[in-house]
Motif scaffolding. Structure first.
Motif, mmCIF file in Angstrom:
data_model
loop_
_atom_site.group_PDB
_atom_site.id
_atom_site.type_symbol
_atom_site.label_atom_id
_atom_site.label_comp_id
_atom_site.label_asym_id
_atom_site.label_seq_id
_atom_site.Cartn_x
_atom_site.Cartn_y
_atom_site.Cartn_z
ATOM 1 N N GLU A 1 0.825 -1.212 0.000
ATOM 2 C CA GLU A 1 0.000 0.000 0.000
ATOM 3 C C GLU A 1 0.859 1.262 0.000
ATOM 4 N N LYS A 2 1.923 1.276 0.789
ATOM 5 C CA LYS A 2 2.771 2.462 0.875
ATOM 6 C C LYS A 2 3.503 2.732 -0.439
ATOM 7 N N ALA A 3 3.819 1.672 -1.170
ATOM 8 C CA ALA A 3 4.607 1.838 -2.397
ATOM 9 C C ALA A 3 3.796 2.479 -3.522
ATOM 10 N N LYS A 4 2.464 2.370 -3.474
ATOM 11 C CA LYS A 4 1.631 2.881 -4.569
ATOM 12 C C LYS A 4 1.842 4.369 -4.797
ATOM 13 N N ASP A 5 2.023 5.130 -3.716
ATOM 14 C CA ASP A 5 2.167 6.578 -3.832
ATOM 15 C C ASP A 5 3.617 7.026 -4.003
ATOM 16 N N LYS A 6 4.563 6.096 -3.925
ATOM 17 C CA LYS A 6 5.974 6.465 -3.968
ATOM 18 C C LYS A 6 6.672 6.090 -5.274
ATOM 19 N N ILE A 7 6.075 5.196 -6.045
ATOM 20 C CA ILE A 7 6.752 4.686 -7.239
ATOM 21 C C ILE A 7 6.565 5.635 -8.417
ATOM 22 N N ASP A 8 7.668 5.960 -9.088
ATOM 23 C CA ASP A 8 7.667 6.737 -10.328
ATOM 24 C C ASP A 8 8.285 5.862 -11.414
ATOM 25 N N ILE A 9 7.476 5.474 -12.407
ATOM 26 C CA ILE A 9 7.954 4.518 -13.415
ATOM 27 C C ILE A 9 8.748 5.188 -14.534
ATOM 28 N N THR A 10 8.712 6.520 -14.622
ATOM 29 C CA THR A 10 9.310 7.206 -15.768
ATOM 30 C C THR A 10 10.797 6.912 -15.958
ATOM 31 N N PRO A 11 11.660 7.057 -14.920
ATOM 32 C CA PRO A 11 13.097 6.797 -15.139
ATOM 33 C C PRO A 11 13.369 5.366 -15.612
ATOM 34 N N THR A 12 12.684 4.406 -15.006
ATOM 35 C CA THR A 12 12.887 3.009 -15.389
ATOM 36 C C THR A 12 12.389 2.753 -16.807
ATOM 37 N N LYS A 13 11.258 3.322 -17.154
ATOM 38 C CA LYS A 13 10.678 3.110 -18.485
ATOM 39 C C LYS A 13 11.599 3.628 -19.577
ATOM 40 N N HIS A 14 12.188 4.798 -19.375
ATOM 41 C CA HIS A 14 13.088 5.365 -20.391
ATOM 42 C C HIS A 14 14.315 4.475 -20.604
ATOM 43 N N LYS A 15 14.894 3.981 -19.508
ATOM 44 C CA LYS A 15 16.084 3.141 -19.639
ATOM 45 C C LYS A 15 15.756 1.807 -20.307
ATOM 46 N N VAL A 16 14.635 1.210 -19.923
ATOM 47 C CA VAL A 16 14.243 -0.070 -20.528
ATOM 48 C C VAL A 16 13.956 0.112 -22.018
ATOM 49 N N ALA A 17 13.300 1.217 -22.373
ATOM 50 C CA ALA A 17 12.992 1.480 -23.782
ATOM 51 C C ALA A 17 14.268 1.651 -24.603
ATOM 52 N N ASP A 18 15.243 2.374 -24.070
ATOM 53 C CA ASP A 18 16.509 2.556 -24.778
ATOM 54 C C ASP A 18 17.232 1.234 -24.987
ATOM 55 N N CYS A 19 17.273 0.412 -23.938
ATOM 56 C CA CYS A 19 17.959 -0.886 -24.048
ATOM 57 C C CYS A 19 17.237 -1.805 -25.028
ATOM 58 N N LEU A 20 15.914 -1.769 -25.023
ATOM 59 C CA LEU A 20 15.149 -2.626 -25.929
ATOM 60 C C LEU A 20 15.357 -2.218 -27.378
ATOM 61 N N ALA A 21 15.430 -0.923 -27.630
ATOM 62 C CA ALA A 21 15.610 -0.437 -29.000
ATOM 63 C C ALA A 21 16.972 -0.818 -29.559
ATOM 64 N N GLN A 22 17.978 -0.946 -28.699
ATOM 65 C CA GLN A 22 19.336 -1.222 -29.148
ATOM 66 C C GLN A 22 19.710 -2.699 -29.082
ATOM 67 N N SER A 23 18.872 -3.521 -28.459
ATOM 68 C CA SER A 23 19.232 -4.921 -28.232
ATOM 69 C C SER A 23 18.975 -5.772 -29.469
ATOM 70 N N THR A 24 19.739 -6.848 -29.600
ATOM 71 C CA THR A 24 19.594 -7.778 -30.717
ATOM 72 C C THR A 24 18.948 -9.089 -30.294
ATOM 73 N N GLY A 25 18.694 -9.262 -29.013
ATOM 74 C CA GLY A 25 18.085 -10.488 -28.512
ATOM 75 C C GLY A 25 17.890 -10.395 -27.018
#
Length: 448
Positions: free
Chosen positions: A258-282
């Motif tokens: 319950e406490k984590a719902k108001d504290k989590i910000d997905i934006t930094p993680t999403k940007h890094k995962v998107a960059d790695c996915l775009a550059q990955s070959t597998g």
């Protein structure tokens, strides 16, 4: 020396835990007080339980009549079985439990040998021995025994914010390792589901399962923790959350959800995962690139090798996120299609420009075109027709003026060259105008 006292109501459970270790040659029974001991070092669990029950009065109202104590000298201290026996008896005497029935076990399942004591805390008169100030009394007694036996001063290990979390070592004290890891994970990481909680625990070879049921008509909801190897196979008996501490309980973990719902910000993680996915070959390359960015990814596969679950553990923001929380392109199905189909490309959100393209409309062309349109409209048409055609006139004027303006300057916007100036006649508008005229004529019929 560190001494830990736990009180409870499961006498048979404590006797079974210690008895099974002894009978598996991972220790021995050193001595007893008011309980039968044949001197062989082994234990008859049922016989020991019956002996304890003889000392518990039927009139006692104490809900937790027994205690389980562990005495843990410093790892550098080497004591014989005789030393351990004397140490345990003196500890019970100084703590005020000398007249109570108890059994002393030595555990040798890990390199650091230690002693366990199972004892009653209810007298034959039904009164419970006071445990008031036991914490300070326990610490004082340990310091006295360290001096008497020449032992090194050993304090309970304190968990600090910068203490690294390590995988469970099968050769060490598994229970202590599991307890410390669960406590540090709960203190540092933010997660919202049991799946996300298990994902971060799996990095350190620990698994957690929910236990729900009913005992004596009462429902219970708890957690059980397992120590595993790198392949996920269980390597030791499971530990109930109550044996690890309140921080590991179902209530504590649900509270963290319950406490984590108001504290989590997905934006930094999403940007890094998107960059790695775009550059990955597998998949392996994707995992390696995420690792370099401080993110671990846990895939869950079916027996056929299909990805049915994915969780990202961002050690930079201390957040644990299922792939679907980041977006559909990071879900298990999307990643399974991408890694099992080389032709698939990741769908990455493209940012929309904040500044729109502004096209200047010449006033002269607009007015001239509007005047030509107004001449085609019957002056007897209702106000509804005027409102309907106003928007069309303005749009047609803007398009005509924009095309003229850019064509004169020698520049053409992509797609505008498809539209050429022509007769300003719209069949739908003409039909609407005629329908409105017929309606107006019918409206003057006399009423009877």
């Amino acid at each position: 020396m560190v001494a830990k006292i736990s009180i409870g109501n499961s006498l048979y459970g404590a006797l079974t835990y210690n008895g099974e270790k002894i009978n598996k040659e991972k220790g021995r029974l050193l001595d007893t007080n008011k309980i039968y001991n044949d001197g062989s070092g082994s234990v008859d669990i049922h016989r020991a339980y019956e002996d304890f029950m003889r000392w518990i009065p039927t009139s006692s109202r104490t809900e937790r009549p027994m205690m389980h104590i562990s005495l843990n000298p410093h790892p550098d201290d080497v004591l014989s079985d005789t030393d351990f026996t004397r140490l345990a008896h003196e500890y019970m005497e100084k703590m005020g439990f000398a007249d109570m029935p108890y059994m002393i076990y030595k555990h040798s399942d890990i390199d650091r040998h230690h002693v366990h004591i199972v004892a009653l805390r209810v007298g034959t008169d039904g009164r419970c021995i006071s445990d008031r100030n036991n914490f300070y009394k326990n610490k004082k007694v340990c310091r006295e025994l360290e001096k008497e036996y020449g032992l090194k001063v050993a304090e309970r290990e304190k968990i600090t914010p910068d203490m690294p979390i390590k995988k469970v070592d099968p050769s060490g004290d598994i229970k202590r390792q599991v307890a410390n890891t669960v406590k540090m994970v709960g203190m540092r990481y933010k997660f919202q589901t049991m799946g996300e909680y298990n994902a971060v625990l799996s990095l350190y070879n620990i698994r957690c399962e929910q236990t729900d049921g009913r005992v004596n008509g009462r429902e219970y909801h708890g957690l059980v923790y397992f120590a595993t190897d790198d392949e996920g196979k269980v390597i030791a008996n499971p530990f109930k959350a109550s044996r690890l501490g309140k921080f590991a309980s179902r209530t504590a973990i649900d509270s963290r959800f319950e406490k984590a719902k108001d504290k989590i910000d997905i934006t930094p993680t999403k940007h890094k995962v998107a960059d790695c996915l775009a550059q990955s070959t597998g998949k392996d390359d994707f995992t390696a690139k995420l690792k370099d960015c401080g993110i671990d990814v846990v895939f869950r596969h079916t027996d056929e090798g299909r990805i049915y679950g994915v969780t990202f553990i961002d050690h930079n923001t201390m957040t644990v996120l299922n792939g679907s929380r980041l977006g559909k392109q990071f879900s298990a199905n999307a990643l399974n299609e991408r890694f099992n189909n080389p032709q698939m490309q990741p769908t990455i959100d493209v940012p929309i420009p904040d500044t729109p393209v502004i096209v200047t409309e010449p006033e002269q062309n607009t007015d001239t075109h509007s005047d030509s349109q107004s001449q085609n409209i019957d002056t007897q048409t209702s106000s509804d027709w005027q409102q309907h055609t106003a928007g069309s006139q303005h749009q047609s004027a803007a398009t005509h003026s924009s095309t003229t303006d850019y064509s004169e300057s020698g520049f053409t916007l992509p797609g505008l060259d498809l539209f050429q100036p022509g007769q300003s006649f719209n069949p739908d508008e003409e039909e609407f105008r005629r329908r409105m005229q017929r309606k107006k004529k019918r409206g003057h019929r006399p009423k009877f």
